[in-house]
Design a protein around this motif. Structure first.
Motif, mmCIF file in Angstrom:
data_model
loop_
_atom_site.group_PDB
_atom_site.id
_atom_site.type_symbol
_atom_site.label_atom_id
_atom_site.label_comp_id
_atom_site.label_asym_id
_atom_site.label_seq_id
_atom_site.Cartn_x
_atom_site.Cartn_y
_atom_site.Cartn_z
ATOM 1 N N ASN A 355 -50.295 -49.660 54.978
ATOM 2 C CA ASN A 355 -51.062 -48.951 56.006
ATOM 3 C C ASN A 355 -50.177 -48.677 57.229
ATOM 4 O OD1 ASN A 355 -54.163 -49.208 55.050
ATOM 5 N ND2 ASN A 355 -53.070 -51.080 54.519
ATOM 6 N N PRO A 356 -49.362 -47.626 57.186
ATOM 7 C CA PRO A 356 -48.415 -47.341 58.272
ATOM 8 C C PRO A 356 -49.094 -47.173 59.633
ATOM 9 C CG PRO A 356 -47.925 -45.999 56.340
ATOM 10 C CD PRO A 356 -49.237 -46.666 56.076
ATOM 11 N N ASP A 357 -50.316 -46.644 59.645
ATOM 12 C CA ASP A 357 -51.003 -46.478 60.925
ATOM 13 C C ASP A 357 -51.308 -47.831 61.567
ATOM 14 O OD1 ASP A 357 -52.718 -46.954 58.746
ATOM 15 O OD2 ASP A 357 -54.459 -46.169 59.827
ATOM 16 N N VAL A 358 -51.666 -48.808 60.745
ATOM 17 C CA VAL A 358 -51.897 -50.162 61.253
ATOM 18 C C VAL A 358 -50.589 -50.751 61.787
ATOM 19 C CG1 VAL A 358 -52.502 -52.527 60.593
ATOM 20 C CG2 VAL A 358 -53.868 -50.605 59.748
ATOM 21 N N GLN A 359 -49.525 -50.529 61.049
ATOM 22 C CA GLN A 359 -48.222 -51.069 61.469
ATOM 23 C C GLN A 359 -47.778 -50.494 62.806
ATOM 24 O OE1 GLN A 359 -43.745 -51.881 59.636
ATOM 25 N NE2 GLN A 359 -45.200 -50.684 58.483
ATOM 26 N N GLU A 360 -47.980 -49.181 63.009
ATOM 27 C CA GLU A 360 -47.553 -48.559 64.260
ATOM 28 C C GLU A 360 -48.418 -49.009 65.436
ATOM 29 O OE1 GLU A 360 -44.710 -46.846 64.823
ATOM 30 O OE2 GLU A 360 -44.426 -47.649 62.801
ATOM 31 N N LYS A 361 -49.701 -49.166 65.195
ATOM 32 C CA LYS A 361 -50.587 -49.655 66.258
ATOM 33 C C LYS A 361 -50.212 -51.088 66.643
ATOM 34 C CE LYS A 361 -55.499 -50.038 67.481
ATOM 35 N NZ LYS A 361 -56.897 -49.789 67.024
ATOM 36 N N LEU A 362 -49.862 -51.868 65.655
ATOM 37 C CA LEU A 362 -49.445 -53.242 65.897
ATOM 38 C C LEU A 362 -48.121 -53.280 66.660
ATOM 39 C CD1 LEU A 362 -50.037 -56.213 65.402
ATOM 40 C CD2 LEU A 362 -49.051 -55.988 63.115
ATOM 41 N N PHE A 363 -47.185 -52.435 66.279
ATOM 42 C CA PHE A 363 -45.890 -52.343 66.968
ATOM 43 C C PHE A 363 -46.087 -51.953 68.429
ATOM 44 C CE2 PHE A 363 -42.518 -49.369 68.357
ATOM 45 C CZ PHE A 363 -41.472 -50.273 68.476
ATOM 46 N N GLN A 364 -46.951 -50.991 68.668
ATOM 47 C CA GLN A 364 -47.169 -50.535 70.041
ATOM 48 C C GLN A 364 -47.771 -51.640 70.897
ATOM 49 O OE1 GLN A 364 -46.023 -47.453 71.097
ATOM 50 N NE2 GLN A 364 -46.334 -48.525 73.042
ATOM 51 N N GLU A 365 -48.679 -52.432 70.325
ATOM 52 C CA GLU A 365 -49.255 -53.547 71.081
ATOM 53 C C GLU A 365 -48.174 -54.570 71.428
ATOM 54 O OE1 GLU A 365 -53.233 -56.142 70.692
ATOM 55 O OE2 GLU A 365 -51.722 -56.668 69.192
ATOM 56 N N ILE A 366 -47.287 -54.847 70.475
ATOM 57 C CA ILE A 366 -46.201 -55.801 70.735
ATOM 58 C C ILE A 366 -45.327 -55.309 71.888
ATOM 59 C CG2 ILE A 366 -44.090 -56.809 69.768
ATOM 60 C CD1 ILE A 366 -45.536 -56.748 67.019
ATOM 61 N N ILE A 367 -44.980 -54.031 71.877
ATOM 62 C CA ILE A 367 -44.140 -53.454 72.937
ATOM 63 C C ILE A 367 -44.851 -53.518 74.289
ATOM 64 C CG2 ILE A 367 -43.048 -51.336 73.754
ATOM 65 C CD1 ILE A 367 -41.624 -52.746 71.418
#
Length: 532
Positions: A355-367
């Motif tokens: 689920n790439p969309d989940v991964q990108e949302k998670l990455f953005q929260e980390i940043i």
């Protein structure tokens, strides 16, 4: 290093007559005990009664029962068994009326120390050992060991980066297992296990990974048969001395017995001599208690009167533990830390790769949230979407797919009556995939755990670590390891599926359930570096 774990094969080839005799005896027991009087049927207690095949494994059995007969159904083995996902009933059993359901409904006949771990202990012994272990998993202790978790997560990240640079696929469970074992070896036992990212495991990790037997379909069939006859299984294990029913490999059992006895002896000597430079870890905490109790009494035996009064809640628990019990809790801690946390991290990485969309949302929260190289506890607590992702992973792939409780005295809850001695099976996997609470339950959707969605559900709809006083003691350590690993890794790389990964992009991997979830094939992911 090559350990040939052929315990099961050797048993069947060298002791085939004994196995056949055992099977015949078990069948005879079944035929006799299956002729039970009418009053033993669950209809007498207000519950739908069904007959289940003697050889059926618990997971497919419970899945079938929940689908065909609803949230609560009963059957008989050697005792009455009630399977339920009714939340009102679960709240009574796990929380409100816990004192009537204090023990698990099954033990673990085993020649390894695992069977005497706190997970399987009962009554006074469970209370005593649980109390002694709890300080090792306190918030203060977790903050002190977080440095070791950060260091292990750095090495895990380097392993992901190496795969990205070389274009090789990451063997997911192999690597996450090295990560979690490295942490528990260092933080609990002062042992170095530094093989994260290596093709070959270090010795400690190797034996942790191979503590459970890998059984054939035939041996699994026979084990499922023995599960129905627990006393007979105990007889084969302890009286006959068969290693076949034992879930643990002899090689791993011998290794951990030897290494832990050596460590305990070293720690005990230092403690007696008053050395203050000893490790401040899980093992030291238990050894210190053992030495203190030995000083109080050479026998270190608690009187029956004290044990009885403690069971009634009128006396203080004695802080005593034996060397054998120290080893048992240590082996259980190693296994739990390796199997459950590494498996959850594996499935989490797999689902975000899907689920790439989940991964990108998670990455953005980390940043957005994490400002430090090593995330602080405060920053980790603010990663709300990450918590949703982890919880959804735990919902789909709970570390333990079922738990059980045994009834002390008869109880009535509405129209349902539970007789004394009945075993309550709680099918965690089926509870957490109940479409009444999770529409499209097989779909990975972290938004199921946003505040609005959680407020609409019963807390008993999500119990991956159990619930009530017997809640998993290592839950907070597991979550800490998961969150730090995700922060460290996802800041540096992306994980992906493509036409050469296992599974391929657009496909799912089959999952088998033998007490916990395992992919039928090792998952291998593609890894790409993120631009700085």
């Amino acid at each position: 290093m090559d350990i040939k774990d052929s315990d099961a094969t050797l048993i069947f080839t060298s002791n085939l007559p004994l196995v056949l005799i055992s099977a015949a005896v078990a069948l005879a027991i079944y035929l006799v005990t299956s002729r039970r009087p009418h009053y033993e049927r669950w209809e007498k207690y207000g519950v739908k009664h069904v007959n289940v095949p003697v050889h059926q494994m618990p997971e497919p059995r419970n899945r079938f029962l929940m689908k065909e007969y609803g949230p609560t159904v009963g059957f008989f083995t050697h005792v009455p068994v009630l399977v339920t996902r009714n939340h009102d009933l679960l709240k009574q059993i796990l929380v409100k009326d816990f004192n009537n359901f204090p023990n698990r409904g099954d033990d673990l006949p085993s020649k390894s120390p695992l069977g005497k771990g706190v997970f399987f202990l009962k009554d006074y012994d469970w209370k005593r050992i649980r109390q002694l272990m709890s300080p090792s998993f306190s918030t203060g202790k977790l903050k002190r060991i977080s440095t070791h978790v950060q260091e292990a997560a750095n090495r895990l990240t380097q392993a992901f980066e190496k795969c990205a640079e070389t274009g090789s696929h990451l063997k997911l469970f192999h690597t996450t297992g090295q990560y979690t074992t490295s942490i528990i070896a260092k933080t609990a036992f002062g042992v170095q296990a530094d093989s994260i990212g290596e093709e070959k495991d270090d010795e400690f990790t190797f034996f942790a990974k191979n503590i459970f037997k890998k059984r054939s379909k035939f041996s699994l069939f026979f084990i499922s048969f023995l599960i129905r006859f627990r006393e007979f299984r105990r007889f084969l294990t302890y009286t006959v001395g068969m290693y076949f029913p034992d879930p643990c490999t002899r090689t791993s059992t011998d290794y951990f017995n030897a290494i832990l006895k050596e460590r305990i002896a070293e720690r005990e000597k230092a403690e007696i001599q008053g050395s203050r430079h000893v490790n401040n870890d899980f093992l030291q905490s238990l050894v210190s208690t053992m030495v203190t109790s030995e000083k109080k009494t050479a026998a270190a035996v608690i009187s029956e009167e004290n044990a009885a009064s403690t069971a009634n809640g009128s006396a203080k628990l004695e802080k005593t533990i034996t060397a054998e019990e120290v080893i048992a809790q240590s082996v259980l801690t190693i296994l739990a830390a390796y199997e459950t946390t590494s498996s959850t991290l594996q499935f989490c990485m797999y689902k975000i790769a899907q689920n790439p969309d989940v991964q990108e949302k998670l990455f953005q929260e980390i940043i957005d949230v994490v400002e430090h190289e090593n995330p602080t506890h405060e920053e980790l607590s603010k990663l709300h979407y990450m918590e949703q992702v982890v919880n959804e992973t735990l919902r789909l792939f709970p570390p333990v797919i079922r738990i059980s409780r045994k009834t002390v005295e008869p109880r009535s809850y509405g129209d349902i009556n539970i007789p004394a001695g009945a075993v309550i099976e709680i099918p965690i996997k089926e509870i957490q995939r109940d479409p009444a609470h999770y529409p499209d339950p097989d779909v990975f959707d972290p938004d199921r755990f946003n505040e609005e969605s959680k407020a609409k559900r019963s807390p008993l709809a999500f119990i991956p670590f159990g619930q009530g006083p017997r809640l998993c003691i290592g839950m907070r350590l597991a979550l800490l390891e998961l969150k730090i690993a995700l922060v460290k890794v996802l800041r540096k790389v992306k994980v992906e599926l493509n036409d050469e990964t296992v599974p391929r992009k657009g496909q799912d991997i089959p999952i088998e359930y033998l007490g916990f979830a395992r992919p039928k094939q090792p998952i291998e992911l593609a890894v790409k570096l993120r631009a700085d």
